[in-house]
Enzyme design. Sequence first.
Site, PDB file in Angstrom:
ATOM      1  N   LYS A 199     -18.657  29.409 -32.878  1.00  5.41           N
ATOM      2  CA  LYS A 199     -18.084  29.959 -31.668  1.00  5.41           C
ATOM      3  C   LYS A 199     -19.091  30.852 -31.157  1.00  5.41           C
ATOM      4  O   LYS A 199     -19.408  31.649 -31.667  1.00  5.41           O
ATOM      5  CB  LYS A 199     -16.798  30.369 -31.713  1.00  5.41           C
ATOM      6  CG  LYS A 199     -15.782  29.186 -32.243  1.00  5.41           C
ATOM      7  CD  LYS A 199     -14.270  29.587 -32.244  1.00  5.41           C
ATOM      8  CE  LYS A 199     -13.361  28.479 -32.602  1.00  5.41           C
ATOM      9  NZ  LYS A 199     -11.955  28.868 -32.386  1.00  5.41           N
ATOM     10  N   GLU A 202     -23.994  31.222 -27.778  1.00 10.97           N
ATOM     11  CA  GLU A 202     -25.114  32.112 -28.023  1.00 10.97           C
ATOM     12  C   GLU A 202     -26.219  31.672 -28.666  1.00 10.97           C
ATOM     13  O   GLU A 202     -26.116  31.306 -29.993  1.00 10.97           O
ATOM     14  CB  GLU A 202     -24.298  33.304 -28.345  1.00 10.97           C
ATOM     15  CG  GLU A 202     -25.055  34.726 -27.874  1.00 10.97           C
ATOM     16  CD  GLU A 202     -24.484  35.966 -27.843  1.00 10.97           C
ATOM     17  OE1 GLU A 202     -24.667  36.962 -27.438  1.00 10.97           O
ATOM     18  OE2 GLU A 202     -23.212  35.750 -28.582  1.00 10.97           O
ATOM     19  N   LEU A 261     -27.622  29.645 -33.817  1.00 15.29           N
ATOM     20  CA  LEU A 261     -27.061  29.173 -32.780  1.00 15.29           C
ATOM     21  C   LEU A 261     -25.190  29.231 -33.194  1.00 15.29           C
ATOM     22  O   LEU A 261     -24.892  28.510 -34.030  1.00 15.29           O
ATOM     23  CB  LEU A 261     -27.334  27.953 -32.468  1.00 15.29           C
ATOM     24  CG  LEU A 261     -28.890  27.477 -32.135  1.00 15.29           C
ATOM     25  CD1 LEU A 261     -29.680  27.316 -33.275  1.00 15.29           C
ATOM     26  CD2 LEU A 261     -29.100  26.862 -30.698  1.00 15.29           C
ATOM     27  N   GLU A 262     -24.764  29.900 -32.013  1.00 12.11           N
ATOM     28  CA  GLU A 262     -23.077  29.661 -32.069  1.00 12.11           C
ATOM     29  C   GLU A 262     -22.785  28.720 -31.034  1.00 12.11           C
ATOM     30  O   GLU A 262     -23.108  28.801 -29.840  1.00 12.11           O
ATOM     31  CB  GLU A 262     -22.569  31.413 -31.800  1.00 12.11           C
ATOM     32  CG  GLU A 262     -22.867  32.259 -32.420  1.00 12.11           C
ATOM     33  CD  GLU A 262     -21.849  32.012 -33.832  1.00 12.11           C
ATOM     34  OE1 GLU A 262     -21.127  31.227 -34.034  1.00 12.11           O
ATOM     35  OE2 GLU A 262     -22.079  33.119 -34.607  1.00 12.11           O
ATOM     36  N   LEU A 263     -21.897  27.826 -31.454  1.00 14.56           N
ATOM     37  CA  LEU A 263     -21.905  26.638 -30.788  1.00 14.56           C
ATOM     38  C   LEU A 263     -20.886  26.452 -29.515  1.00 14.56           C
ATOM     39  O   LEU A 263     -21.440  26.673 -28.308  1.00 14.56           O
ATOM     40  CB  LEU A 263     -21.462  25.313 -31.727  1.00 14.56           C
ATOM     41  CG  LEU A 263     -22.494  25.131 -32.568  1.00 14.56           C
ATOM     42  CD1 LEU A 263     -21.993  24.045 -33.710  1.00 14.56           C
ATOM     43  CD2 LEU A 263     -23.722  24.853 -32.134  1.00 14.56           C
TER      44      LEU A 263
END
Length: 299
Positions: A199, A202, A261-263
């Site tokens: 989450k 970003e 990578l925050e999805l």
Amino acid sequence: MDKSIVNPLVPYAYENLMREALLLRERYPELIQLGSIGKSSEGRELTVLRLGEGERHVLLVGAHHGREYISSALLMRMCEEYAGRAGLRPLWRRVSLWFVPMLNPDGVEISIYGKSALTEENRDFVCILGDYATWKANARGVDLNRNYPCLFEEKRSTVLVPASEMYKGERPASECEVQALMAFTRQIPFCFAATFHAKGEEIFYGDSNTPETTDISFEIAKTLQSECGYALAPISQDPGIFAAGFENWFRQEYKRPCLLLELAPFDGYIPHNMKNFDRLVWQKMRETGKILAEWVDNK
């Protein structure tokens, strides 16, 4: 047209991963190799899939954290999608994508199935947020992405005992899952690595401990941003916050780029409803693995 194997629309448990990984290898034996980099603390296989035969290697890792199994579903769906695209076959002769979709299968099981998935001796571990669906740690109560030997002593935490999250462990690389991934990176000369979390939408690409990788990591991050629209995080400055993660360790160890990578959008700590997988993740991240393979291929 063959029916899709990977079903990302359900809570993506260990059994889903193992079943679908076997089916992918059966459908694409000329493209996909299946193996294990080790075992979790409870004896579950740490599955790895290799797509392609190229000598340029890219590593993609999902589910360092139990509640982040949406990242496992994403990587498995990527693997199937790319294997099925005839136009990508030449790329896979030059580049190999290595998927470790679920580094923390024990934590995933706890997040999906609750306290019953903990062993008897570990059931007294504190669930900090009160709901086992939010479980991040492995089955030993250690947050795997705080356990790598990169500025470990500088990593701050208010949690000093095994728990559902935040505990970094008694010593660096104390956890077998972390040891397995570190050993795997020493076997394969990866040009690039990325870890996928749940989450925030970003991209984290650099930290103050490894400035020598910042420019190239920024270049890759900008390329991805143009596709997915995620925000670029500022370069991490405080080791009390950023230290002891895989991406920090990989950049320090190999002087090569690694992204985190925050999805999906952040809406609290309960995992997203997987029925919304396409809208939350797939529509933006579908091409990520291909973009990274093409980037490496062109260097």
